[in-house]
Design a protein around this motif. Structure first.
Motif, PDB file in Angstrom:
ATOM      1  N   HIS A 167    -125.832  72.351 -81.902  1.00 48.60           N
ATOM      2  CA  HIS A 167    -125.877  72.984 -80.587  1.00 48.60           C
ATOM      3  C   HIS A 167    -127.056  73.947 -80.406  1.00 48.60           C
ATOM      4  CE1 HIS A 167    -121.892  71.387 -79.790  1.00 48.60           C
ATOM      5  NE2 HIS A 167    -121.499  71.867 -80.959  1.00 48.60           N
ATOM      6  N   PHE A 168    -127.486  74.595 -81.493  1.00 47.46           N
ATOM      7  CA  PHE A 168    -128.511  75.632 -81.386  1.00 47.46           C
ATOM      8  C   PHE A 168    -129.488  75.521 -82.548  1.00 47.46           C
ATOM      9  CE2 PHE A 168    -124.588  77.085 -79.498  1.00 47.46           C
ATOM     10  CZ  PHE A 168    -124.999  77.402 -78.213  1.00 47.46           C
ATOM     11  N   LEU A 211    -121.114  79.352 -76.335  1.00 47.95           N
ATOM     12  CA  LEU A 211    -121.876  80.308 -75.513  1.00 47.95           C
ATOM     13  C   LEU A 211    -120.973  81.360 -74.875  1.00 47.95           C
ATOM     14  CD1 LEU A 211    -124.724  78.386 -73.663  1.00 47.95           C
ATOM     15  CD2 LEU A 211    -124.932  80.390 -75.126  1.00 47.95           C
ATOM     16  N   ARG A 212    -119.796  80.954 -74.391  1.00 50.21           N
ATOM     17  CA  ARG A 212    -118.865  81.919 -73.786  1.00 50.21           C
ATOM     18  C   ARG A 212    -118.434  82.960 -74.810  1.00 50.21           C
ATOM     19  NH1 ARG A 212    -116.425  77.684 -71.350  1.00 50.21           N
ATOM     20  NH2 ARG A 212    -114.716  77.691 -72.846  1.00 50.21           N
ATOM     21  N   VAL A 213    -118.077  82.489 -76.003  1.00 50.83           N
ATOM     22  CA  VAL A 213    -117.664  83.419 -77.069  1.00 50.83           C
ATOM     23  C   VAL A 213    -118.832  84.329 -77.442  1.00 50.83           C
ATOM     24  CG1 VAL A 213    -116.961  83.589 -79.498  1.00 50.83           C
ATOM     25  CG2 VAL A 213    -115.856  81.919 -77.992  1.00 50.83           C
ATOM     26  N   VAL A 268    -122.769  84.047 -86.795  1.00 43.65           N
ATOM     27  CA  VAL A 268    -122.552  82.653 -86.446  1.00 43.65           C
ATOM     28  C   VAL A 268    -121.153  82.193 -86.868  1.00 43.65           C
ATOM     29  CG1 VAL A 268    -123.287  80.281 -86.931  1.00 43.65           C
ATOM     30  CG2 VAL A 268    -124.988  82.033 -86.439  1.00 43.65           C
ATOM     31  N   ALA A 269    -120.750  82.499 -88.096  1.00 39.56           N
ATOM     32  CA  ALA A 269    -119.448  82.050 -88.593  1.00 39.56           C
ATOM     33  C   ALA A 269    -118.315  82.593 -87.722  1.00 39.56           C
ATOM     34  CB  ALA A 269    -119.257  82.476 -90.045  1.00 39.56           C
ATOM     35  N   GLU A 270    -118.411  83.862 -87.370  1.00 37.80           N
ATOM     36  CA  GLU A 270    -117.395  84.506 -86.531  1.00 37.80           C
ATOM     37  C   GLU A 270    -117.331  83.843 -85.153  1.00 37.80           C
ATOM     38  OE1 GLU A 270    -116.881  88.920 -84.442  1.00 37.80           O
ATOM     39  OE2 GLU A 270    -118.640  88.492 -85.651  1.00 37.80           O
ATOM     40  N   ILE A 271    -118.477  83.597 -84.558  1.00 37.90           N
ATOM     41  CA  ILE A 271    -118.531  82.976 -83.227  1.00 37.90           C
ATOM     42  C   ILE A 271    -117.965  81.564 -83.280  1.00 37.90           C
ATOM     43  CG2 ILE A 271    -120.097  82.089 -81.455  1.00 37.90           C
ATOM     44  CD1 ILE A 271    -121.905  84.566 -82.124  1.00 37.90           C
ATOM     45  N   MET A 272    -118.401  80.801 -84.258  1.00 32.26           N
ATOM     46  CA  MET A 272    -117.949  79.409 -84.359  1.00 32.26           C
ATOM     47  C   MET A 272    -116.436  79.344 -84.600  1.00 32.26           C
ATOM     48  SD  MET A 272    -120.537  77.566 -83.663  1.00 32.26           S
ATOM     49  CE  MET A 272    -120.191  75.900 -84.240  1.00 32.26           C
ATOM     50  N   ARG A 304    -129.629  81.168 -85.143  1.00 34.99           N
ATOM     51  CA  ARG A 304    -128.813  82.269 -84.622  1.00 34.99           C
ATOM     52  C   ARG A 304    -129.561  82.976 -83.500  1.00 34.99           C
ATOM     53  NH1 ARG A 304    -128.520  87.529 -84.435  1.00 34.99           N
ATOM     54  NH2 ARG A 304    -126.498  88.541 -84.311  1.00 34.99           N
ATOM     55  N   ASP A 305    -130.853  83.187 -83.683  1.00 36.80           N
ATOM     56  CA  ASP A 305    -131.650  83.849 -82.649  1.00 36.80           C
ATOM     57  C   ASP A 305    -131.616  83.068 -81.334  1.00 36.80           C
ATOM     58  OD1 ASP A 305    -132.291  85.889 -84.386  1.00 36.80           O
ATOM     59  OD2 ASP A 305    -134.293  85.115 -84.848  1.00 36.80           O
ATOM     60  N   ASP A 306    -131.671  81.739 -81.427  1.00 37.73           N
ATOM     61  CA  ASP A 306    -131.583  80.891 -80.239  1.00 37.73           C
ATOM     62  C   ASP A 306    -130.241  81.100 -79.538  1.00 37.73           C
ATOM     63  OD1 ASP A 306    -132.075  78.772 -78.367  1.00 37.73           O
ATOM     64  OD2 ASP A 306    -131.103  77.340 -79.722  1.00 37.73           O
TER      65      ASP A 306
END
Length: 186
Positions: free
Chosen positions: A50-51, A16-18, A33-37, A54-56
């Protein structure tokens, strides 16, 4: 071996922070998603633990971005009214805030998205607006509320324009001119 609830909660918070920072940097459509993870130090495969989607994630990240107040704003809250006002103007219209959208105020980057967004996003945006209006003394009188609304609009608008123009000299001029006008230093 499975992860404990504490580890899972910590991983979720990290994601969530990222995502919150990414949303402030590039808007709601930008982060993948891949970039964030990857940046959170997790595998893409663990995302759905966790989610729901992606929209969530993006909805939760936007809400988180709108609830986070920069450290500078927290420090200003304890100051006297005049110092708080000048400090907020200087901080908000500073080059550091302009150049760091990922850690800056989400009102600037999420305004258009909130205008087109769902009720939850609009409510989160409104809550942040009300928080700034309170910080600016917008509950003291009708005149003070009008001044707070004008100030907040000038802060957000000037930062948006300063980030959007290509000419760095013009960008600096926008920040400096609006700061001068708001604080009465000509």
């Amino acid at each position: 071996m499975g992860h404990s609830r504490v580890e899972k909660a910590a991983s979720r918070e990290r994601v969530l922070r990222v995502a919150s920072r990414k949303v402030r940097e590039s808007g709601l459509a930008g982060p993948g998603v891949a970039e964030i993870m990857q940046e959170a130090g997790l595998t893409h495969g663990g995302f759905y633990k966790h989610f729901a989607s992606r929209d969530d994630l993006i909805a939760q990240a936007a809400a988180a971005a709108l609830t986070e107040r920069p450290v500078e704003v927290e420090e200003l809250a304890g100051m006297g009214e005049q110092d708080r006002y000048a400090g907020l103007v200087d901080s908000y219209l500073g080059r550091e805030h302009r150049d760091s959208p990922g850690t800056g105020c989400a009102l600037v980057t999420l305004g258009a998205a909130a205008g087109r967004g769902d009720q939850a996003l609009k409510e989160a945006y409104e809550k942040r607006v009300r928080g700034y209006l309170d910080l600016l003394g917008g509950n003291d009188s009708e005149e003070a509320r009008a001044e707070a609304m004008i100030t907040l609009s000038a802060l957000v608008g000037a930062t948006l324009i300063a980030r959007a123009v290509a000419d760095r000299t013009l960008s600096d001029e926008v920040l400096e001119t609006v700061a001068r006008q708001l604080t009465g230093h000509c």
